[in-house]
Design a protein around this motif. Sequence first.
Motif, PDB file in Angstrom:
ATOM      1  N   LEU A 207       0.809  -1.095  -0.028  1.00 53.26           N
ATOM      2  CA  LEU A 207       0.043  -0.052  -0.111  1.00 53.26           C
ATOM      3  C   LEU A 207       0.801   1.186  -0.066  1.00 53.26           C
ATOM      4  O   LEU A 207       0.453   2.348  -0.581  1.00 53.26           O
ATOM      5  N   VAL A 208       2.115   1.152   0.694  1.00 55.59           N
ATOM      6  CA  VAL A 208       2.857   2.393   0.849  1.00 55.59           C
ATOM      7  C   VAL A 208       3.275   3.053  -0.536  1.00 55.59           C
ATOM      8  O   VAL A 208       2.959   4.350  -0.843  1.00 55.59           O
ATOM      9  N   PRO A 209       3.772   2.299  -1.501  1.00 59.38           N
ATOM     10  CA  PRO A 209       3.997   2.694  -2.929  1.00 59.38           C
ATOM     11  C   PRO A 209       2.964   3.305  -3.540  1.00 59.38           C
ATOM     12  O   PRO A 209       3.021   4.243  -4.451  1.00 59.38           O
ATOM     13  N   GLN A 210       1.692   2.653  -3.412  1.00 56.89           N
ATOM     14  CA  GLN A 210       0.744   3.091  -4.175  1.00 56.89           C
ATOM     15  C   GLN A 210       0.036   4.314  -3.553  1.00 56.89           C
ATOM     16  O   GLN A 210      -0.280   5.314  -4.309  1.00 56.89           O
ATOM     17  N   ILE A 211       0.098   4.533  -2.686  1.00 63.37           N
ATOM     18  CA  ILE A 211       0.042   5.831  -1.733  1.00 63.37           C
ATOM     19  C   ILE A 211       0.801   6.925  -2.147  1.00 63.37           C
ATOM     20  O   ILE A 211       0.333   8.128  -2.481  1.00 63.37           O
ATOM     21  N   ALA A 212       2.132   6.749  -2.445  1.00 55.73           N
ATOM     22  CA  ALA A 212       3.109   7.639  -2.524  1.00 55.73           C
ATOM     23  C   ALA A 212       3.110   7.736  -4.113  1.00 55.73           C
ATOM     24  O   ALA A 212       3.623   8.854  -4.640  1.00 55.73           O
ATOM     25  N   ASP A 213       2.087   7.125  -4.660  1.00 55.97           N
ATOM     26  CA  ASP A 213       1.960   7.200  -6.238  1.00 55.97           C
ATOM     27  C   ASP A 213       3.616   7.281  -7.022  1.00 55.97           C
ATOM     28  O   ASP A 213       3.917   7.711  -7.959  1.00 55.97           O
ATOM     29  N   GLN A 214       4.206   6.020  -6.481  1.00 54.14           N
ATOM     30  CA  GLN A 214       5.327   5.619  -7.205  1.00 54.14           C
ATOM     31  C   GLN A 214       5.407   4.207  -7.909  1.00 54.14           C
ATOM     32  O   GLN A 214       6.324   3.787  -8.143  1.00 54.14           O
ATOM     33  N   GLN A 215       4.131   3.659  -8.094  1.00 51.08           N
ATOM     34  CA  GLN A 215       4.079   2.515  -8.998  1.00 51.08           C
ATOM     35  C   GLN A 215       4.435   2.907 -10.461  1.00 51.08           C
ATOM     36  O   GLN A 215       4.315   4.000 -10.818  1.00 51.08           O
ATOM     37  N   LEU A 216       5.079   2.168 -11.013  1.00 54.21           N
ATOM     38  CA  LEU A 216       5.254   2.157 -12.548  1.00 54.21           C
ATOM     39  C   LEU A 216       4.019   2.640 -13.218  1.00 54.21           C
ATOM     40  O   LEU A 216       3.900   3.178 -14.155  1.00 54.21           O
TER      41      LEU A 216
END
Length: 254
Positions: A207-216
């Motif tokens: 969930l952390v990278p998705q919240i930070a909007d750092q997914q590819l």
Amino acid sequence: MRAALSSEWLKLRSVTSTFHAIGAAALMLALGLVWTFYAGELADERESIGTAAPEQGLLPLVQMSLAVIGVLAITSEHTTGTIRASLTAVPRRGALLLAKAGVVGAVTFVAAHTIILITYGVCRLIAGDRQLGFNEISFSHDLPMLLTSGLSVTVLALVGLGLGFVTRSTAGAIVSVVSLLFVLPAAATYLPPSWNTRVAAYMLPNLVPQIADQQLSRRVGDGLLFPWVALTVLLGYAVAALTIGFFMLRRRDA
């Protein structure tokens, strides 16, 4: 409510386990230094390398260490029998749960962000201008990930508190937290491909990278969540655990 908060703050800071947990979480800094020094030596040999940021690679250490604070905030009282005294001092069980959640949340929020930000700054300072991959991105770009990482630690501590109310067992609550953080995400990889990504997107570590909007990619068709949805899911873990803990607390005798 103010008296309940003061009482919970006094209990939390008067037990050594709180400081042991924070100390274990602070190992992130020491391990991050080793990580950066080692990566720096490799970069000197190969001119440049790509490695994960220490504060991200070591985040599970902080999450598990500070989750123990949430667990012990209630299970230690069941172990020692002081839960009866707590319920006598604060007869309203909902107020007792909210007071514990407020103190645990505040302590872990401050501790997690302090440790993560210090690790981030010191490791970047040591890395210098060597090309290590993680030190080539600006602080403003990394800030959402840093803040979200700290928030995830607080959420996990509150989940641990809620599970502590449910299980009334330190071992049981810690095993439950470990399952949420490691076992279930690993089990999700064995699902059929059509379900794997969609289910994994709702798991705590993802969930952390998705919240930070750092997914590819954030396309809904890929099974990934938009940041506000991921944030809602993350907070939902804490709300769900505390809600279940509240109902179990009401149904049981001390």
